[in-house]
Design a protein around this motif. Sequence first.
Motif, PDB file in Angstrom:
ATOM      1  N   PHE A  56      -0.592 -33.299  -4.610  1.00 48.64           N
ATOM      2  CA  PHE A  56       0.973 -33.472  -4.696  1.00 48.64           C
ATOM      3  C   PHE A  56       1.279 -34.495  -5.991  1.00 48.64           C
ATOM      4  CE2 PHE A  56       0.949 -32.582  -0.254  1.00 48.64           C
ATOM      5  CZ  PHE A  56       1.414 -31.245  -0.297  1.00 48.64           C
ATOM      6  N   VAL A  57       0.195 -35.178  -6.058  1.00 51.32           N
ATOM      7  CA  VAL A  57       0.216 -36.218  -7.150  1.00 51.32           C
ATOM      8  C   VAL A  57       0.279 -35.756  -8.853  1.00 51.32           C
ATOM      9  CG1 VAL A  57      -0.919 -38.299  -8.175  1.00 51.32           C
ATOM     10  CG2 VAL A  57      -0.827 -37.876  -5.811  1.00 51.32           C
ATOM     11  N   GLY A  58      -0.006 -34.532  -8.834  1.00 51.79           N
ATOM     12  CA  GLY A  58      -0.197 -33.846 -10.122  1.00 51.79           C
ATOM     13  C   GLY A  58       1.288 -33.621 -10.564  1.00 51.79           C
ATOM     14  N   VAL A  59       2.372 -33.276  -9.626  1.00 55.10           N
ATOM     15  CA  VAL A  59       3.582 -32.856 -10.265  1.00 55.10           C
ATOM     16  C   VAL A  59       4.515 -34.071 -10.755  1.00 55.10           C
ATOM     17  CG1 VAL A  59       5.886 -31.916  -9.612  1.00 55.10           C
ATOM     18  CG2 VAL A  59       3.741 -30.777  -8.675  1.00 55.10           C
ATOM     19  N   PRO A  60       4.532 -35.268  -9.925  1.00 56.23           N
ATOM     20  CA  PRO A  60       5.235 -36.255 -10.532  1.00 56.23           C
ATOM     21  C   PRO A  60       4.602 -37.085 -11.770  1.00 56.23           C
ATOM     22  CG  PRO A  60       4.135 -36.830  -8.522  1.00 56.23           C
ATOM     23  CD  PRO A  60       4.122 -35.430  -8.474  1.00 56.23           C
ATOM     24  N   ILE A  61       3.037 -36.824 -11.726  1.00 54.45           N
ATOM     25  CA  ILE A  61       2.514 -37.438 -13.014  1.00 54.45           C
ATOM     26  C   ILE A  61       2.827 -36.877 -14.190  1.00 54.45           C
ATOM     27  CG2 ILE A  61       0.291 -37.853 -14.066  1.00 54.45           C
ATOM     28  CD1 ILE A  61      -0.887 -38.712 -11.612  1.00 54.45           C
ATOM     29  N   GLY A  62       2.651 -35.299 -14.132  1.00 50.55           N
ATOM     30  CA  GLY A  62       3.050 -34.547 -15.090  1.00 50.55           C
ATOM     31  C   GLY A  62       4.217 -34.670 -15.736  1.00 50.55           C
ATOM     32  N   PHE A  63       5.332 -34.896 -14.557  1.00 51.36           N
ATOM     33  CA  PHE A  63       6.966 -34.877 -14.947  1.00 51.36           C
ATOM     34  C   PHE A  63       7.052 -36.339 -15.586  1.00 51.36           C
ATOM     35  CE2 PHE A  63      10.618 -37.082 -13.828  1.00 51.36           C
ATOM     36  CZ  PHE A  63      11.738 -36.364 -14.529  1.00 51.36           C
ATOM     37  N   ALA A  64       6.480 -37.472 -15.079  1.00 55.18           N
ATOM     38  CA  ALA A  64       6.732 -39.049 -15.887  1.00 55.18           C
ATOM     39  C   ALA A  64       5.991 -39.030 -17.131  1.00 55.18           C
ATOM     40  CB  ALA A  64       5.789 -39.841 -14.854  1.00 55.18           C
ATOM     41  N   ASP A 107       5.687 -36.467 -18.985  1.00 54.05           N
ATOM     42  CA  ASP A 107       6.454 -35.549 -19.947  1.00 54.05           C
ATOM     43  C   ASP A 107       7.622 -36.586 -20.453  1.00 54.05           C
ATOM     44  OD1 ASP A 107       7.218 -33.028 -21.117  1.00 54.05           O
ATOM     45  OD2 ASP A 107       9.053 -33.248 -19.997  1.00 54.05           O
ATOM     46  N   VAL A 108       8.393 -36.970 -19.489  1.00 53.96           N
ATOM     47  CA  VAL A 108       9.430 -38.146 -19.741  1.00 53.96           C
ATOM     48  C   VAL A 108       9.117 -39.030 -21.085  1.00 53.96           C
ATOM     49  CG1 VAL A 108      10.922 -39.883 -19.033  1.00 53.96           C
ATOM     50  CG2 VAL A 108      10.802 -37.799 -17.679  1.00 53.96           C
ATOM     51  N   VAL A 109       8.100 -39.657 -20.828  1.00 52.02           N
ATOM     52  CA  VAL A 109       7.423 -40.738 -21.735  1.00 52.02           C
ATOM     53  C   VAL A 109       7.393 -40.115 -23.029  1.00 52.02           C
ATOM     54  CG1 VAL A 109       5.748 -42.191 -22.452  1.00 52.02           C
ATOM     55  CG2 VAL A 109       6.702 -42.229 -20.224  1.00 52.02           C
ATOM     56  N   VAL A 110       6.658 -38.783 -23.112  1.00 57.00           N
ATOM     57  CA  VAL A 110       6.419 -38.371 -24.567  1.00 57.00           C
ATOM     58  C   VAL A 110       7.832 -37.588 -24.922  1.00 57.00           C
ATOM     59  CG1 VAL A 110       5.302 -36.228 -25.406  1.00 57.00           C
ATOM     60  CG2 VAL A 110       4.087 -37.601 -23.816  1.00 57.00           C
ATOM     61  N   PHE A 111       8.520 -37.305 -24.359  1.00 58.55           N
ATOM     62  CA  PHE A 111       9.918 -36.625 -24.733  1.00 58.55           C
ATOM     63  C   PHE A 111      10.728 -37.640 -25.283  1.00 58.55           C
ATOM     64  CE2 PHE A 111      14.327 -35.082 -24.579  1.00 58.55           C
ATOM     65  CZ  PHE A 111      13.988 -33.745 -25.066  1.00 58.55           C
ATOM     66  N   ARG A 112      10.980 -38.917 -24.673  1.00 54.50           N
ATOM     67  CA  ARG A 112      11.495 -39.867 -25.271  1.00 54.50           C
ATOM     68  C   ARG A 112      10.924 -40.364 -26.365  1.00 54.50           C
ATOM     69  NH1 ARG A 112      15.479 -38.330 -24.614  1.00 54.50           N
ATOM     70  NH2 ARG A 112      17.130 -38.792 -22.802  1.00 54.50           N
ATOM     71  N   SER A 113       9.755 -40.417 -26.683  1.00 57.06           N
ATOM     72  CA  SER A 113       8.949 -40.961 -27.783  1.00 57.06           C
ATOM     73  C   SER A 113       9.040 -40.020 -28.731  1.00 57.06           C
ATOM     74  CB  SER A 113       7.446 -41.160 -27.492  1.00 57.06           C
ATOM     75  OG  SER A 113       7.231 -42.280 -26.425  1.00 57.06           O
ATOM     76  N   SER A 114       9.092 -38.668 -28.734  1.00 57.27           N
ATOM     77  CA  SER A 114       8.867 -37.737 -29.842  1.00 57.27           C
ATOM     78  C   SER A 114      10.006 -36.613 -29.696  1.00 57.27           C
ATOM     79  CB  SER A 114       7.551 -37.036 -29.478  1.00 57.27           C
ATOM     80  OG  SER A 114       7.423 -36.299 -28.526  1.00 57.27           O
ATOM     81  N   GLY A 115      10.644 -36.477 -28.794  1.00 56.94           N
ATOM     82  CA  GLY A 115      11.562 -35.424 -28.747  1.00 56.94           C
ATOM     83  C   GLY A 115      10.903 -34.051 -28.597  1.00 56.94           C
ATOM     84  N   MET A 116       9.702 -34.153 -28.015  1.00 57.39           N
ATOM     85  CA  MET A 116       8.897 -33.057 -27.741  1.00 57.39           C
ATOM     86  C   MET A 116       8.352 -32.923 -26.322  1.00 57.39           C
ATOM     87  SD  MET A 116       6.564 -33.060 -31.033  1.00 57.39           S
ATOM     88  CE  MET A 116       6.877 -33.640 -32.403  1.00 57.39           C
ATOM     89  N   LEU A 131       1.517 -47.887 -17.217  1.00 59.21           N
ATOM     90  CA  LEU A 131       1.333 -48.829 -15.891  1.00 59.21           C
ATOM     91  C   LEU A 131       2.373 -48.517 -14.763  1.00 59.21           C
ATOM     92  CD1 LEU A 131       0.384 -52.189 -17.582  1.00 59.21           C
ATOM     93  CD2 LEU A 131      -1.131 -50.442 -16.606  1.00 59.21           C
ATOM     94  N   ALA A 132       3.640 -48.224 -15.344  1.00 55.42           N
ATOM     95  CA  ALA A 132       4.512 -48.153 -14.229  1.00 55.42           C
ATOM     96  C   ALA A 132       4.110 -46.634 -13.529  1.00 55.42           C
ATOM     97  CB  ALA A 132       5.842 -47.811 -14.869  1.00 55.42           C
ATOM     98  N   ILE A 133       3.766 -45.678 -14.226  1.00 54.43           N
ATOM     99  CA  ILE A 133       3.427 -44.542 -13.684  1.00 54.43           C
ATOM    100  C   ILE A 133       2.243 -44.477 -12.843  1.00 54.43           C
ATOM    101  CG2 ILE A 133       2.400 -42.149 -13.766  1.00 54.43           C
ATOM    102  CD1 ILE A 133       4.005 -42.163 -16.707  1.00 54.43           C
ATOM    103  N   GLY A 134       1.373 -45.692 -12.857  1.00 57.40           N
ATOM    104  CA  GLY A 134       0.221 -45.862 -12.171  1.00 57.40           C
ATOM    105  C   GLY A 134       0.664 -46.396 -10.800  1.00 57.40           C
TER     106      GLY A 134
END
Length: 631
Positions: A83-91, A93-102, A133-136
């Motif tokens: 179950f951990v994989g889904v929220p980690i993947g989403f979190a 992705d949010v960090v990457v998207f806000r950094s790069s738009g990708m 660290l927030a994700i962790g």
Amino acid sequence: MTLPADSIRFRRSLWVQWCCWCVGMFVLVVLHPLGAPLSSLGLGEMVWIGAQCVLLQFVPLSIAVAWSVRRPAVAAKYGPYLFVGVPIGFAVDVVVFRSSGMHFFSADFAELARNHLPRLMAFFSWGMLVPLLAIGGYVGIGLVLSKHCGRLAVRNEQVNRVCHAISWGLLVIAACGAVRWLTFDPIERMAVQQAHATRHPFYAVPWSGAPMAASAGGIDHDRSIVKPVEPFTFDRNRFAGQVSGRIQQMRMNVVVETDSDGPPDARPDILIVVCESLRSEMLAPDVMPHTFAAAQSGWWLKQHFSGGNATSLGMFSLVSGLESIWFYRSQVRFAPALNRLFRQAGYELGFFAGHDDWRAFQMDAFLSPEQFDRYEIEPMDWLESDRRSIARVKRFLRNRDLRPLASPRLAILFLYSTHMPFAVDDAQAMDQPSASADYPIPFPESWRESVWNRYRNAARTLDAELAGLFHEEAVVVLVGDHGESFLDDGTVGHGTKLSHAQTQTAAMVTGPGVPSRPIHARTMHADILPTLLAIAGIDVSMPDQFDGVDLGAATEETLRSRIFSISNLVGRNLVLLPPAERRSRDGWGTRVEFSLLDNTIQPHGKIDRNGDPIGPPDEDRLRDWMKRIVR
């Protein structure tokens, strides 16, 4: 088939933990600080977001249940971690998207990570670890709570029944949310998706067909969904021949002597100052007073654009006089026109920079010891290495009377202090509140003011160091290599999105022969080389081989009527800026998939200033531009 007792207990625990992670996922999606304000979310969208959380977590639930049949003991021990994989993947992705738009799982981000991320480690700051660290912390708390609730359900039958009821309720919510979302007006759905790209977990997965990818359109002004455009038709072989012909002509462009030419020692010294990530707003009296005063005494280019959204593309346009579409043709990249033509005119050339990463970003083709008489770089030490580079360029340009034959000199000075996370002298930290150097990257909207103030303080710091470079004897050009986004387009930084914030830069030209005149029409980095040649009184055999124009001779109408391109660092993308009088109708420009390596040309639709799709492409403007680049 009778299930083992371990498997029964595990399934009881599993359903409870699944409920916990569905709720935890929803909390993460709704409350994460890097998204748009919650106040703009409607009830229907909230239900659909909840449905996405449940549906995504149903995948690991199914795997865990199947696993419990085959390997109950192993599944009981490791199954909940699925179950951990889904929220980690989403979190992530949010960090990457806000950094790069990708999106994290996109091909564009894979290219960025493969080709560019290792080179960016020199700009590491501890603030980049804050989101991770927030994700962790979120995952750790989630594991503790879910396991505790799971053990409680195994021991307590009543808790188990309640959790089963909650599970069925979650599945009903998922079904209702999906039905509600599918009945949304398509235009409204697309607009909501673009406004809340990081609050929809489905869009983090490659198969989602997320409209943020906007491969061929977006929302048209007549409120109709833009259908994928037809393949762009053109004579590929003929175009390839025209490209090769123009490349040959570029090499034939040489300095010519005329009766009006004076001796080389009568030509002015020239200094080109390139400031990392310097936006046009920094050229203001309360931020960069010395540079602002110099801009008022010469040409102040108020709508100036780089050749691209990254240093390599911007620097290429400066030294070649070309749009950066030519960067990837090695025959052009390894033959910088600035160096060749000014050397033919009798200039000594110098390059000075407080960083040594030119080879890593493929700039050593035109920024190398072979291209300059003096080439002095060093490992980056932020403000200190910039100060040393400024001192070196001062020594290079002074005492003209003592030089051999009193030959003129041209120097390029590249300064890094205004690169994220920005270097600030304490004496210049006037804008407050100001973030520390370890601010989180990407940062939430609530941090924008303090990060923006830090950036202004860094520009002010650099301006104080530049004060001694503006003098009457030399022509001085100051530009940014590209722009910088502070969530203007939904991202932070540069090199990731074709947006106004990442491509417009500060720009000015001052010195002898440069009258005081603001230029309000759009200009570009490719204009700098032909402009400097004209100021220095250097005639060339084929002036039309530049994509840029001499700003001293160009009329306002010439500048306002032209179409030019700005390239993206990642992928084969550029934006075509339309003539000024058409901008209100055409959005900001048209995004085009383009490459001169294999002559790929495909329009992908109009975009707004943030680089987001708004309508179908303008193929007529694309054809007009193609005729110009292969003239």
